[in-house]
Design a protein around this motif. Structure first.
Motif, PDB file in Angstrom:
ATOM      1  N   PRO A 120       0.805  -1.225   0.000  1.00 38.69           N
ATOM      2  CA  PRO A 120       0.000   0.000   0.000  1.00 38.69           C
ATOM      3  C   PRO A 120       0.835   1.271   0.000  1.00 38.69           C
ATOM      4  CG  PRO A 120       0.031  -0.956   2.195  1.00 38.69           C
ATOM      5  CD  PRO A 120       0.732  -1.933   1.300  1.00 38.69           C
ATOM      6  N   HIS A 121       2.145   1.144   0.172  1.00 38.46           N
ATOM      7  CA  HIS A 121       3.012   2.314   0.198  1.00 38.46           C
ATOM      8  C   HIS A 121       3.239   2.832  -1.221  1.00 38.46           C
ATOM      9  CE1 HIS A 121       4.091  -0.052   3.861  1.00 38.46           C
ATOM     10  NE2 HIS A 121       3.885   1.133   4.403  1.00 38.46           N
ATOM     11  N   PRO A 122       3.491   4.129  -1.370  1.00 40.29           N
ATOM     12  CA  PRO A 122       3.683   4.684  -2.715  1.00 40.29           C
ATOM     13  C   PRO A 122       4.910   4.100  -3.400  1.00 40.29           C
ATOM     14  CG  PRO A 122       4.188   6.318  -1.013  1.00 40.29           C
ATOM     15  CD  PRO A 122       3.568   5.158  -0.319  1.00 40.29           C
ATOM     16  N   GLY A 123       4.828   4.008  -4.729  1.00 37.25           N
ATOM     17  CA  GLY A 123       5.974   3.584  -5.523  1.00 37.25           C
ATOM     18  C   GLY A 123       6.854   4.786  -5.829  1.00 37.25           C
ATOM     19  N   ALA A 124       7.480   4.784  -6.987  1.00 38.10           N
ATOM     20  CA  ALA A 124       8.391   5.873  -7.341  1.00 38.10           C
ATOM     21  C   ALA A 124       7.649   7.198  -7.437  1.00 38.10           C
ATOM     22  CB  ALA A 124       9.091   5.557  -8.659  1.00 38.10           C
ATOM     23  N   LEU A 125       8.304   8.249  -6.977  1.00 37.20           N
ATOM     24  CA  LEU A 125       7.776   9.609  -7.062  1.00 37.20           C
ATOM     25  C   LEU A 125       8.395  10.262  -8.291  1.00 37.20           C
ATOM     26  CD1 LEU A 125       8.364  10.590  -3.303  1.00 37.20           C
ATOM     27  CD2 LEU A 125       6.437   9.319  -4.303  1.00 37.20           C
ATOM     28  N   ILE A 126       7.576  10.652  -9.253  1.00 37.71           N
ATOM     29  CA  ILE A 126       8.071  11.266 -10.480  1.00 37.71           C
ATOM     30  C   ILE A 126       8.173  12.770 -10.237  1.00 37.71           C
ATOM     31  CG2 ILE A 126       7.812  11.397 -12.965  1.00 37.71           C
ATOM     32  CD1 ILE A 126       7.940   8.534 -11.749  1.00 37.71           C
ATOM     33  N   LEU A 127       9.386  13.246 -10.037  1.00 33.88           N
ATOM     34  CA  LEU A 127       9.595  14.629  -9.620  1.00 33.88           C
ATOM     35  C   LEU A 127       9.596  15.605 -10.793  1.00 33.88           C
ATOM     36  CD1 LEU A 127      12.370  13.960  -6.955  1.00 33.88           C
ATOM     37  CD2 LEU A 127       9.886  14.056  -6.645  1.00 33.88           C
ATOM     38  N   VAL A 429      10.485   0.831   2.159  1.00 38.48           N
ATOM     39  CA  VAL A 429       9.683   0.469   3.329  1.00 38.48           C
ATOM     40  C   VAL A 429       9.710  -1.041   3.474  1.00 38.48           C
ATOM     41  CG1 VAL A 429       7.435   0.585   4.441  1.00 38.48           C
ATOM     42  CG2 VAL A 429       8.188   2.450   2.951  1.00 38.48           C
ATOM     43  N   HIS A 430      10.105  -1.506   4.653  1.00 38.12           N
ATOM     44  CA  HIS A 430      10.135  -2.947   4.919  1.00 38.12           C
ATOM     45  C   HIS A 430       9.203  -3.265   6.084  1.00 38.12           C
ATOM     46  CE1 HIS A 430      13.461  -3.718   2.168  1.00 38.12           C
ATOM     47  NE2 HIS A 430      14.033  -2.631   2.638  1.00 38.12           N
ATOM     48  N   GLY A 431       8.525  -4.385   5.966  1.00 35.79           N
ATOM     49  CA  GLY A 431       7.626  -4.798   7.030  1.00 35.79           C
ATOM     50  C   GLY A 431       6.279  -4.110   6.934  1.00 35.79           C
ATOM     51  N   ASN A 432       5.476  -4.322   7.964  1.00 37.36           N
ATOM     52  CA  ASN A 432       4.094  -3.848   7.982  1.00 37.36           C
ATOM     53  C   ASN A 432       4.015  -2.456   8.597  1.00 37.36           C
ATOM     54  OD1 ASN A 432       1.288  -3.846   7.784  1.00 37.36           O
ATOM     55  ND2 ASN A 432       1.038  -4.831   9.784  1.00 37.36           N
TER      56      ASN A 432
END
Length: 467
Positions: A120-127, A429-432
């Motif tokens: 659920p965490h965001p992927g790459a941020l396109i700056l 991000v690793h883990g929950n």
């Protein structure tokens, strides 16, 4: 009845999400009946990632769709709502009190953020809007001395194909010209001969699968029809930013094929039956032949393999007459430092280094001093806790992509030291971990480039007492 329910579902309606939330809470509530429960996941139009234990089928039986029917139905309800809303993918997190009172937060989407991969965490941020990794910007080097292979023989090729496919329907000159106009390139003569013998249309075979198999055997590939021919340039080889940034274009002086992502001179005309594309190469490597046949693997992002020196050789099943000679020893442009690969930054550093990946490491954190000043270093990824001083990143002048853990990003943000040369970034991000602090961190990074934020939509509902 189900379709009618889907047609009225809204992505911003708590009821749309209720079946998914109940499934997730069913696994968590047993351990947390006395306190609130947090769940999170991601659902897209074509895939989803939910922390659910998959049912184990009875001994002697494989898993079946019905084993996961409840999950499929719950997810499908959300997917229909995504389609109706014109959204491809959304992440979510929900907090449920023991009373059943639930706060659901939908995270995004944002046009500046790639979806998380299985998280659920965001992927790459396109700056920078429209930016792509450096290998996808690389064009082929000119090969002014390249010549067709001596084995290319138009008469032999046509005679062989007509013997093998006596009843095939060939393309007209008008059809070939229309294809050239569509592609913006003149088709090589061997390809023209091939299509003059067979235009490879399914309807010409009378829906006869066996005839299609025979045609593929005759031309040694699953031949595209003229409407399906395409130029296999870099844009045809999609890759997520965080993966593309880890690649490098490398074409040694003795290479038969340029190690590109794609080329305006790669004309894809067939498939090997396993998803790998065959192309005629008009931009060969230093030792390659003009119009040689190469294969682009669907499992790789960069490069292609030489299959035959000519289309004639491909059809006659003749191996390449000039295999690539062994490459000389030289440091690779991509270096991995971790407990199983290189053991120091010094061992990775050299003037041609483009990508430095620091992975899992049990020793003392690393100093980046050995790579400061390297002219081509554009990508740095570092596992959380592996950098002795994250502020050294500010000394890496040419970085285009940076991937760090939340704490390292916090150091850079607080010091105002996020490199302004970046085109994209990512948070490891690793883990929950709770997605909300990660989304807040991502929004801080996006704000430095005035990029669209990850919007939170808050929905309230009641799922009943946890028990």
């Amino acid at each position: 009845m189900a379709d009618q329910e889907f047609s009225t579902a809204s992505i911003d309606d708590f009821a749309t999400w209720e079946p998914v939330l109940r499934l997730l809470l069913a696994e968590e509530a047993q351990e947390h009946v006395a306190r609130s429960v947090r769940v999170a996941g991601r659902i897209g139009r074509e895939s989803w990632s939910l922390p659910l234990t998959q049912p184990v089928p009875p001994p002697g039986r494989a898993s079946q769709v019905e084993d996961m029917r409840e999950e499929f139905d719950a997810v499908e309800r959300v997917q229909h709502a995504l389609v109706d809303a014109g959204i491809d993918d959304v992440s979510f997190t929900a907090e449920t009190e023991p009373t059943g009172t639930t706060t659901l937060r939908l995270l995004g989407p944002s046009p500046a953020v790639e979806p998380g991969l299985g998280t659920p965490h965001p992927g790459a941020l396109i700056l920078v809007d429209g930016s792509i990794p450096e290998p996808w910007r690389r064009l082929p080097e000119p090969a002014p001395g390249a010549e067709p292979a001596p084995s290319a023989d138009l008469e032999l090729l046509e005679r062989t194909l007509r013997d093998r496919l006596p009843h095939a329907i060939g393309a007209t000159e008008e059809e070939i010209s229309a294809t050239e106009a569509r592609l913006g390139v003149v088709l090589p003569d061997e390809l023209k001969v091939l299509y003059r013998v067979t235009r490879a249309r399914w309807e010409d075979l009378g829906d006869d699968y066996e005839a299609a198999v025979r045609e593929s055997a005759a031309v040694r590939c699953e031949l595209f029809d003229l409407d399906s021919l395409y130029v296999a340039d870099a844009s045809s080889r999609y890759c997520r930013w965080e993966f593309g940034a880890m690649e490098a274009v490398d074409t040694p002086a003795d290479a038969m094929v340029q190690g590109l992502v794609g080329s305006p001179g790669w004309i894809a005309f067939g498939d090997n039956g396993g998803g790998d594309r065959l192309a005629v190469d008009l931009t060969p490597g230093p030792r390659g032949h003009l119009r040689q046949v190469i294969m682009l693997s669907h499992e790789e992002n960069v490069g292609a393999a030489l299959i035959a020196d000519s289309v004639t050789d491909l059809v006659l099943d003749r191996p390449s007459a000039e295999p690539s000679s062994p490459r000389g020893q030289r440091p690779p442009p991509v270096a991995h430092v971790n407990h199983a690969s290189l053991k120091s930054i010094e061992a990775a550093a050299h003037p041609g280094l483009e990508v430095l990946s620091i992975g899992v490491w049990d020793g003392e954190p690393f100093s980046l001093a050995p790579v400061v000043g390297l002219p081509r270093l554009r990508t740095l990824t570092a596992y959380p806790g592996t950098l002795a001083d994250p502020l050294q990143i500010g000394e890496l002048a040419g970085l285009e992509f940076l991937e760090l853990g939340p704490q390292e990003w916090r150091v850079l943000l607080d010091a105002g030291a996020v490199p302004r040369s970046l085109l994209a970034a990512a948070i490891v991000v690793h883990g929950n971990q709770d997605p909300l602090p990660i989304v807040a961190l991502a929004n801080e990074i996006l704000a430095l480039w005035d990029r669209p934020q990850i919007i939170q939509t808050v929905l309230e509902g009641d799922l009943g007492h946890l028990s």
